[in-house]
Enzyme design. Structure first.
Site, PDB file in Angstrom:
ATOM      1  CE  LYS A  29      -0.215  -0.204   5.052  1.00  0.00           C
ATOM      2  NZ  LYS A  29      -1.005  -0.673   6.213  1.00  0.00           N
ATOM      3  NE  ARG A 127      -6.851   0.591  11.265  1.00  0.00           N
ATOM      4  CZ  ARG A 127      -5.592   0.422  10.850  1.00  0.00           C
ATOM      5  NH1 ARG A 127      -4.660   1.309  11.174  1.00  0.00           N
ATOM      6  NH2 ARG A 127      -5.249  -0.625  10.129  1.00  0.00           N
ATOM      7  CG  HIS A 159      -4.111  -4.658  11.343  1.00  0.00           C
ATOM      8  ND1 HIS A 159      -2.900  -5.217  11.013  1.00  0.00           N
ATOM      9  CD2 HIS A 159      -3.917  -3.316  11.286  1.00  0.00           C
ATOM     10  CE1 HIS A 159      -2.022  -4.245  10.783  1.00  0.00           C
ATOM     11  NE2 HIS A 159      -2.600  -3.088  10.943  1.00  0.00           N
ATOM     12  NE  ARG A 214      -2.677  -8.269   7.315  1.00  0.00           N
ATOM     13  CZ  ARG A 214      -3.212  -8.668   8.459  1.00  0.00           C
ATOM     14  NH1 ARG A 214      -3.767  -9.853   8.563  1.00  0.00           N
ATOM     15  NH2 ARG A 214      -3.205  -7.865   9.512  1.00  0.00           N
ATOM     16  CE1 TYR A 257      13.231  32.869   2.827  1.00  0.00           C
ATOM     17  CE2 TYR A 257      12.610  30.557   3.005  1.00  0.00           C
ATOM     18  CZ  TYR A 257      12.718  31.716   2.252  1.00  0.00           C
ATOM     19  OH  TYR A 257      12.313  31.718   0.946  1.00  0.00           O
ATOM     20  CB  CYS A 306      13.724  26.683   2.260  1.00  0.00           C
ATOM     21  SG  CYS A 306      14.999  27.641   3.110  1.00  0.00           S
ATOM     22  CG  ASP A 308      11.524  25.307  -3.373  1.00  0.00           C
ATOM     23  OD1 ASP A 308      10.499  24.618  -3.489  1.00  0.00           O
ATOM     24  OD2 ASP A 308      11.526  26.558  -3.346  1.00  0.00           O
TER      25      ASP A 308
HETATM   26  C1  LIG Z   1      -0.244  -1.756   6.787  1.00  0.00           C
HETATM   27  C2  LIG Z   1      -0.837  -3.052   7.177  1.00  0.00           C
HETATM   28  C3  LIG Z   1      -0.022  -4.178   7.373  1.00  0.00           C
HETATM   29  C4  LIG Z   1       1.481  -4.122   7.385  1.00  0.00           C
HETATM   30  O1  LIG Z   1       1.895  -3.546   8.609  1.00  0.00           O
HETATM   31  P1  LIG Z   1       3.462  -3.392   8.948  1.00  0.00           P
HETATM   32  O2  LIG Z   1       3.484  -2.907  10.334  1.00  0.00           O
HETATM   33  O3  LIG Z   1       3.985  -2.392   7.959  1.00  0.00           O
HETATM   34  O4  LIG Z   1       4.062  -4.717   8.752  1.00  0.00           O
HETATM   35  C5  LIG Z   1      -0.636  -5.392   7.606  1.00  0.00           C
HETATM   36  N1  LIG Z   1      -1.992  -5.477   7.655  1.00  0.00           N
HETATM   37  C6  LIG Z   1      -2.802  -4.404   7.509  1.00  0.00           C
HETATM   38  C7  LIG Z   1      -4.265  -4.555   7.615  1.00  0.00           C
HETATM   39  C8  LIG Z   1      -2.248  -3.162   7.278  1.00  0.00           C
HETATM   40  O5  LIG Z   1      -3.049  -2.091   7.134  1.00  0.00           O
END
Ligand SMILES: *Cc1c(COP(=O)(O)O)cnc(C)c1O
Length: 372
Positions: A29, A127, A159, A214, A257, A306, A308
């Site tokens: 992602k 979540r 998760h 994951r 600056y 800054c 840029d």
């Molecule tokens: C981003 C995400 C992950 C990966 O998490 P990391 O901490 O980067 O390994 C796994 N599962 C879900 C649902 C996520 O949103």
């Protein structure tokens, strides 16, 4: 961006998963955490991953448009998105509610194709995911869709909230709830894969690998748990600028600056054309603490970052062997004591995830480490 590092990290992670009998879904992602999703996808698949994960449907379709046809899961959407296009592209979809499931099933019918579902249980992150009270009804709806051929239930998943704090009791509590959600699904006749582990749990909790892990951040070489020195991972992203201009200023001259930095003696200054519009946070040099590597040594940034550009203090005239066009490393692997994304995160009171995904603007990505 070093694809060799991505392959090294994914081989390490999929090796850990393999020892538990689990497959590896690498999370790509946010354009591969800022590293370039298509390149990371191909490198990950070459190094042992068999699946890919993204958040949004647009991300999933972009991966498909890049010619990557591996199993791909997308898990974050609004109920009114174009699920037909995702299903037609063979994207597996997560659902967290009956409303989402109905929308996904309508998309599958429009596409004329069976959708592979990952039913997401909320086991305590609060979540995404489906609350336990609503889980039986979600399973009922899914069972009806399976019966009429609109869907298959590929997985039940969740998760973790605190996987980066090994030993936190919430981790085991979430695993118990996931097992419970899976048991309910089996009672309904499903035979789903289970998946829970992000990078931190992949690295520290082999007992929670289930069928699939994951990892995201660890694939990019950043360890969510261990100090970089103790980590087997190799950071894939190095951010470099080049010296656009060199000048020597006399004592008493203020730089950038607000003149927060003032030369106390003759000083060589190097101008680097990268700034906060490119993901170098202005706060990075609060208190003059930002360091970069130039001419093989670590040097401080002089004055404010800054939009840029920023200026590096290269010391007294003749002290450092630098020329216009020379590379300047903002952060990278940390080899030889170089600056790291972890140090930026510590300086800014955030996590390295935000640093690497924050690089943007005029930074051009070049890929090393061979083709994926
Ligand atoms: C981003 C995400 C992950 C990966 O998490 P990391 O901490 O980067 O390994 C796994 N599962 C879900 C649902 C996520 O949103």
């Amino acid at each position: 961006m070093d694809l060799g590092a991505v392959r090294h990290n994914v081989a390490h992670l999929s090796g850990l998963a393999g020892r538990s009998g689990a497959a590896t879904m690498v999370v790509i992602k946010a354009d591969g955490y800022g590293h370039g999703a298509p390149d990371v996808a191909r490198a990950a698949l070459a190094a042992g991953a068999t699946r890919l994960g993204v958040a949004t449907l647009d991300e999933a379709l972009a991966v498909r448009a890049a010619g990557v046809d591996a199993p791909l899961l997308a898990w974050l959407h609004l109920p009114d998105e174009d699920f037909a296009a995702a299903v037609a592209a063979g994207v597996e979809l997560s659902v967290s509610s009956r409303e989402h499931l109905a929308a996904v099933l309508a998309g599958a019918r429009a596409a004329g194709r069976t959708v592979r579902l990952h039913l997401k249980a909320d086991t305590g992150l609060n979540r995404g995911g489906c609350r336990p009270e609503e889980w039986p009804e979600l399973l009922d709806d899914a069972a009806a869709a399976v019966a009429d051929g609109t869907a298959e239930v590929a997985a039940v998943w969740s998760h973790l909230a605190r996987a980066d704090e090994p030993g936190d009791p919430s981790i085991d509590a979430q695993a118990v709830r996931l097992r419970d959600a899976a048991a309910r699904a089996r009672e309904r006749g499903f035979d789903p894969l289970l998946h829970l582990a992000n990078s931190a749990a992949t690295l520290t909790r082999p007992d929670l690998h289930f069928d699939l892990v994951r990892p995201g951040i660890a694939a990019y070489g950043l360890d969510p748990v261990a100090a970089p020195a103790d980590s087997p991972l190799r950071p894939a992203m190095t951010v470099r600028g080049r010296i656009a201009l060199l000048k020597t200023v006399p004592p008493g001259e203020g730089v950038s600056y607000g003149h927060e930095w003032v030369a106390t003696e003759p000083r060589v200054l190097a101008l680097i054309p990268l700034g906060y519009a490119d993901g170098v946070p202005r706060r990075m040099n609060n208190g003059g603490r930002m360091r970069v590597r130039v001419g093989g040594v670590i040097r401080p940034v002089a004055g404010r970052v800054c939009m840029d550009q920023f200026v590096v203090d290269c010391g007294r005239p003749g002290e450092l062997d630098v020329a216009v066009g020379d590379p300047v490393e903002l952060f990278g692997t940390g080899d030889g004591g170089g600056p790291t994304a972890q140090e930026w995160a510590d300086e800014l009171g955030t996590i390295h995830y935000e640093i690497v995904t924050g690089i943007k603007g005029r930074v051009r990505r070049t890929v090393t480490g061979g083709t994926a």
